[in-house]
Design a protein around this motif. Sequence first.
Motif, short mmCIF file in Angstrom:
data_model
loop_
_atom_site.label_atom_id
_atom_site.label_comp_id
_atom_site.label_asym_id
_atom_site.label_seq_id
_atom_site.Cartn_x
_atom_site.Cartn_y
_atom_site.Cartn_z
N PHE A 169 31.60 47.38 44.01
CA PHE A 169 32.93 46.72 44.27
C PHE A 169 33.09 45.44 43.55
CE2 PHE A 169 33.95 50.44 47.00
CZ PHE A 169 35.26 50.37 46.75
N CYS A 170 31.79 44.77 43.82
CA CYS A 170 32.08 43.09 43.35
C CYS A 170 32.51 42.81 41.97
CB CYS A 170 30.61 42.55 43.77
SG CYS A 170 30.77 40.88 43.10
N PRO A 171 32.01 43.50 41.01
CA PRO A 171 32.51 43.12 39.54
C PRO A 171 33.88 43.78 39.57
CG PRO A 171 30.61 44.53 39.37
CD PRO A 171 30.91 44.18 40.77
N LEU A 172 34.19 44.90 40.04
CA LEU A 172 35.40 45.94 39.81
C LEU A 172 36.68 45.11 40.43
CD1 LEU A 172 34.39 49.59 40.00
CD2 LEU A 172 33.97 47.95 38.32
N MET A 173 36.52 44.54 41.83
CA MET A 173 37.41 43.63 42.46
C MET A 173 37.68 42.37 41.70
SD MET A 173 36.71 44.50 46.18
CE MET A 173 37.82 45.69 47.15
N PHE A 174 36.66 41.63 41.22
CA PHE A 174 36.75 40.51 40.62
C PHE A 174 37.74 40.78 39.33
CE2 PHE A 174 33.82 37.64 42.97
CZ PHE A 174 34.40 36.76 43.13
N GLN A 179 22.33 36.08 29.94
CA GLN A 179 23.38 36.95 30.57
C GLN A 179 24.64 36.57 30.10
OE1 GLN A 179 22.58 39.54 32.72
NE2 GLN A 179 20.40 39.32 32.42
N THR A 180 25.43 37.52 29.96
CA THR A 180 26.78 37.33 29.26
C THR A 180 27.63 37.09 30.68
OG1 THR A 180 26.82 38.94 27.65
CG2 THR A 180 28.84 38.41 28.51
N ILE A 181 27.50 37.89 31.83
CA ILE A 181 28.25 37.54 32.96
C ILE A 181 27.42 38.02 34.23
CG2 ILE A 181 30.16 38.26 34.60
CD1 ILE A 181 31.59 38.64 32.25
N THR A 182 27.48 37.03 35.11
CA THR A 182 26.44 37.30 36.58
C THR A 182 27.71 37.34 37.47
OG1 THR A 182 24.47 36.09 35.60
CG2 THR A 182 24.85 36.54 38.05
N PHE A 183 27.68 38.55 38.11
CA PHE A 183 28.45 38.57 39.41
C PHE A 183 27.62 38.56 40.62
CE2 PHE A 183 30.18 41.38 36.15
CZ PHE A 183 31.76 40.95 36.28
N PHE A 184 27.96 37.41 41.48
CA PHE A 184 26.88 37.15 42.61
C PHE A 184 27.61 37.26 43.79
CE2 PHE A 184 28.35 32.93 43.97
CZ PHE A 184 28.96 32.35 43.01
N ARG A 239 31.27 31.95 48.40
CA ARG A 239 30.04 33.02 48.63
C ARG A 239 29.61 34.08 47.69
NH1 ARG A 239 32.46 35.47 54.54
NH2 ARG A 239 34.26 35.39 53.02
N SER A 240 30.74 34.17 46.81
CA SER A 240 30.43 35.15 45.60
C SER A 240 31.44 34.57 44.58
CB SER A 240 31.15 36.39 46.24
OG SER A 240 32.68 36.36 46.26
N GLY A 241 31.04 35.01 43.56
CA GLY A 241 31.60 34.45 42.30
C GLY A 241 31.51 35.30 40.68
N VAL A 242 31.94 34.84 39.88
CA VAL A 242 31.48 35.34 38.50
C VAL A 242 31.04 34.09 37.70
CG1 VAL A 242 32.37 36.54 36.71
CG2 VAL A 242 33.50 37.03 38.86
N ILE A 243 30.00 34.31 37.02
CA ILE A 243 29.42 33.08 36.13
C ILE A 243 29.58 33.80 34.63
CG2 ILE A 243 27.42 31.62 35.55
CD1 ILE A 243 26.61 32.25 38.44
N CYS A 244 30.18 33.14 33.75
CA CYS A 244 30.31 33.90 32.66
C CYS A 244 30.02 32.69 31.57
CB CYS A 244 31.64 33.78 32.28
SG CYS A 244 32.31 34.40 30.55
N SER A 245 29.39 33.03 30.34
CA SER A 245 29.04 32.28 29.40
C SER A 245 29.50 33.03 27.88
CB SER A 245 27.53 31.93 29.17
OG SER A 245 27.31 31.09 28.06
#
Length: 465
Positions: free
Chosen positions: A165-170, A305-310, A329-335
């Motif tokens: 769910f984490c990446p799909l919701m973000f 990594q292109t994207i890290t969902f944490f 607490r959660s997030g998306v790291i994108c480069s």
Amino acid sequence: MYDTLIIGAGMSGLAAGIRLAHFGQRVAILERHYTIGGLNSFYRLRGRNYDVGLHALTNITPKGAKRGPLARLLRQLRFSWDDFEISPQNGSQIVFPGAKLSFSNEFELMRSEVARQFPDQAGAFDKMVSQIVDYDDLTDEHQQLSARKVVSSYISEPLLVEMLFCPLMFYGSAREHDMDWGQFCIMFRSIFLEGLGRPFAGVRLILKLLVKRFRSLGGELKLRSGVKRIATDAAGDGTRHVVGVELEGGETIEARRVLSSAGWCETMRMCDDGEPVTSRASGQLSFCEAIATMDVPPSAFDYHQTITFFNDSPAFHWTKPTGEICDVRSGVICSPDNFGYDQPLGDEGTMRVTVLADQQRWMAMDEAAYRLAKHRWWDRIIESAVRFVPDFRARVIDTDMFTPGTIVRYTGHDNGAVYGAPDKQLDGTTHLDNLFVCGTDQGFVGIIGSIISGISMANMHCLRD
Ligand SMILES: Cc1cc2nc3c(=O)[nH]c(=O)nc-3n(C[C@H](O)[C@H](O)[C@H](O)COP(=O)(O)OP(=O)(O)OC[C@H]3O[C@@H](n4cnc5c(N)ncnc54)[C@H](O)[C@@H]3O)c2cc1C
């Protein structure tokens, strides 16, 4: 008299405009902002280019693929795959305490990762995936189905459910806590089954192509032309119809129909017919993004990594922050550097970290408090992110921060809601027979999604006569 007026020069409005101009309609796009792109715009700061929304294009199928939203988009707008100069992601990951799932544009990696980390769930995961492959986008029966219920009926390991769910919701849930099953299927396909990519030149390239095509077909783009009122009149049979719009500057423009990408509630409020149709709830989910420019690309410290969902606990919380103004607490790291380009993006590098934010409390601050909060939360957001990726803070040479106020400024969406209202209008119709919605609140989100939305709504409603 225009055949169609389109409200908003975001991705959906521009795509709809191309379709209509292509078929010879007299069409104008009315945009409130001084620039195009909506949430997917771009800006220049201290000599550097930044994208507002773009992390990655979703739905990336390989060149020559005949199926899927990207292939459809290229066909309908008459572009070639090469026009968009898309480079695939290097690879991305979902990181929770004690578990990590890597994925790329080859779905087999995701399958093998699930089988490796959750061996007893592998069969159930495959069954769920085959169900997702068969899902039909435009049926609204799935709007009422809880994705959490459906996914949990296949997968009994709660951690895997949360990680999916984490990446799909973000990347596409306007609804707190849960998604509807239809939206889950769309997002699963667009991220995991199809994949991620980025044009070397970023969102500028896509916008340039869309605007150039629209204008070359005779379409008119009117910037700084915010619509204040959608004007209606009674027809002979007593029903009301749209007759045109009034701009914020007072000018009126007549049209046979209006297609709005401003959002459902936002569009309804503009209608002057007094119908009590504004009761649909506005979205609540907004973002902050901390942007770090570094003196080296991330590959220099071995981060590819292109994207890290944490997420920092076993449960993933998709809700408007309640305790503080951001939820780190959660997030998306994108480069943007970490895509398979033919050449490096540059000598410098960028890391962008996106987290949930409370729009009302961000907007309630006075200017001095807002500026201070931006500094404080930039630190907090990055501090949270470096628990999951190499600590890049010593390499930072410039920073910027995107808040819910930025989203309001670029899109006009209520509450700075990135994905609009939780309830979508999948068929794009409204209470008026010549007013339609496209874009975020029609139901397809993201860059490719909103372009497809503009195309579909133009085809379904504006090319009939
Ligand atoms: C931080 C962040 C990262 C994202 N990353 C990605 C990503 O990596 N990949 C991806 O695919 N998607 C991403 N998105 C989502 C994507 O940006 C949106 O889903 C998409 O831009 C929606 O396009 P749209 O045309 O529906 O609406 P919008 O972009 O909201 O466009 C609506 C337009 O209408 C205009 N408008 C509103 N009211 C009026 C009015 N009254 N008169 C005239 N004009 C008006 C607005 O100014 C705006 O230009 C991201 C979003 C955010 C916030």
